[in-house]
Design an enzyme around this catalytic site. Structure first.
Site, short mmCIF file in Angstrom:
data_model
loop_
_atom_site.label_atom_id
_atom_site.label_comp_id
_atom_site.label_asym_id
_atom_site.label_seq_id
_atom_site.Cartn_x
_atom_site.Cartn_y
_atom_site.Cartn_z
N SER A 42 36.95 38.70 40.32
CA SER A 42 37.28 39.62 41.40
C SER A 42 37.74 40.97 40.88
O SER A 42 38.15 41.12 39.72
CB SER A 42 38.34 39.04 42.34
OG SER A 42 39.63 39.51 42.03
N VAL A 43 37.68 41.96 41.78
CA VAL A 43 38.13 43.32 41.49
C VAL A 43 39.61 43.35 41.13
O VAL A 43 40.07 44.26 40.43
CB VAL A 43 37.86 44.24 42.72
CG1 VAL A 43 38.74 43.85 43.90
CG2 VAL A 43 38.04 45.72 42.39
N LYS A 44 40.36 42.35 41.58
CA LYS A 44 41.81 42.37 41.41
C LYS A 44 42.25 42.21 39.95
O LYS A 44 43.40 42.49 39.62
CB LYS A 44 42.46 41.28 42.26
CG LYS A 44 42.18 41.39 43.75
CD LYS A 44 42.88 42.58 44.38
CE LYS A 44 42.78 42.55 45.90
NZ LYS A 44 43.56 43.61 46.53
N ASP A 45 41.34 41.76 39.08
CA ASP A 45 41.69 41.68 37.66
C ASP A 45 42.14 43.04 37.14
O ASP A 45 43.04 43.14 36.30
CB ASP A 45 40.49 41.21 36.83
CG ASP A 45 40.11 39.77 37.07
OD1 ASP A 45 40.80 39.09 37.86
OD2 ASP A 45 39.11 39.31 36.48
N ALA A 48 45.70 43.88 38.41
CA ALA A 48 46.68 42.89 37.96
C ALA A 48 47.16 43.22 36.55
O ALA A 48 48.37 43.26 36.28
CB ALA A 48 46.06 41.50 38.00
#
Length: 326
Positions: A42-45, A48
């Site tokens: 996901s883009v959230k890596d 994060a």
């Protein structure tokens, strides 16, 4: 030899992929920024790791500490991978509307998962906002990430996702379209693209049950707009500090049914096995088609992978139970 020192080195530099069949009604070239190629799918890596590294620099977390975050699953996954590499414990606080797969995946990468009820006010002590804050107060040497208000969230996309899109389109991008949850992606990417070319239009995809669209158009935080919805990963019943409304040109809202149906369509008609917010973004693109011309280059960002939704949007029994298919 060409290799990365650890898994975090593989984050970013995701491909742009043309959408063909589902974009036939749209006169522009439509390209997907395909974020499932990140190691946590996901883009959230991106944000994060950025949030964690900035917290380390600021001394907000010490070696062996505990990371605590309220998440719909994907930020938790990115943080969990970073926690493994850097030697932290990870506690993910998640709402019970999120898919079982997300909870199982977080546990598979060593996170403790605390599940909270969805249908309560943000201020309610049982909400996942309140629970994550309380756990951070009670846990020694812990850091509460707070992705909604943490400026490193938007900064990650300003520094990586935005420049990648500009470079990959050779500066020809005219529109950026993305689902809005914490606001980090739309605000960071939008800020970067508008600095390169102020004519770039930035559109947010919202869902029914969320406050964003009306707030953007009227400046009113209308509690009547807030009610439970099924779509995962976008929309909010709060106004995160990471949503910079001045960067956003407009919102379109997509129904739960349309988001779920188009999640399946992306898989079956484009071979794009993606998450629920991608279905919402694809339907939102079609709703915005009159804003695009044949000379435009539209980039839509797809957040996460279909493996998190096999028991829901990819399960026809579940789809029937919701009234989404006959």
């Amino acid at each position: 030899m060409d290799y990365k020192e650890n898994i975090l080195g593989t984050i970013g530099n995701t491909p742009l992929v043309k959408i063909n069949k589902l974009a036939e009604e749209i006169p522009a070239l439509v390209l997907a920024k395909y974020e499932t190629f990140n190691p946590g799918n996901s883009v959230k890596d991106r944000m994060a790791v950025k949030m964690l590294e900035d917290a380390e620099e600021q001394g907000l977390i010490k070696p062996g500490g505990t990371i605590i975050e309220g998440t719909s699953g994907n930020t938790g996954m990115g943080l969990a991978l970073a926690a493994i590499v850097k030697g932290y414990k990870m506690v993910c606080v998640i709402a019970d509307k999120q898919s079982k797969e997300k909870i199982d995946i977080l546990r598979a990468v060593g996170s403790e998962v605390v599940v909270c009820p969805t249908d309560v006010e943000p201020e309610d002590p049982r909400s996942y906002y309140s629970t994550s804050k309380r756990l951070a107060e009670e846990t020694p040497n812990s850091w509460y990430v707070n992705q909604y208000d943490n400026p490193s969230n938007a900064k990650a996309h300003y520094e990586s996702t935005g420049p990648e899109i500009w470079k990959q389109t050779d500066g020809k991008v005219t529109h950026f379209v993305v689902g809005v949850g914490t606001g980090g992606t739309i605000s960071g990417v939008g800020k970067y693209l508008k600095e390169q070319n102020p004519d770039v239009k930035v559109w947010g995809i919202d869902t029914y049950g969320s406050v964003f669209k009306k707030y953007h158009e009227t400046g009113e935080f209308d509690e009547k707009e807030i009610y439970p919805y099924i779509t995962e990963g976008i929309g909010e019943d709060i106004l995160p500090k990471n949503v910079d409304f001045s960067i956003i040109d407009g919102f379109t809202k997509v129904t739960d049914k349309d988001a779920a149906v188009y999640t399946q369509k992306l898989s079956k008609e484009e071979g794009m096995f993606l998450g629920n917010s991608a279905g919402a973004a694809m339907k939102g693109l079609l709703q915005l088609k009159e804003h695009f011309t044949k000379d435009d280059v539209v980039v839509v960002l797809f957040h996460d992978h279909g493996s998190r939704y096999v028991g829901k949007m990819y399960n026809d029994d579940w789809m029937k139970s919701q009234g989404f298919i006959d």
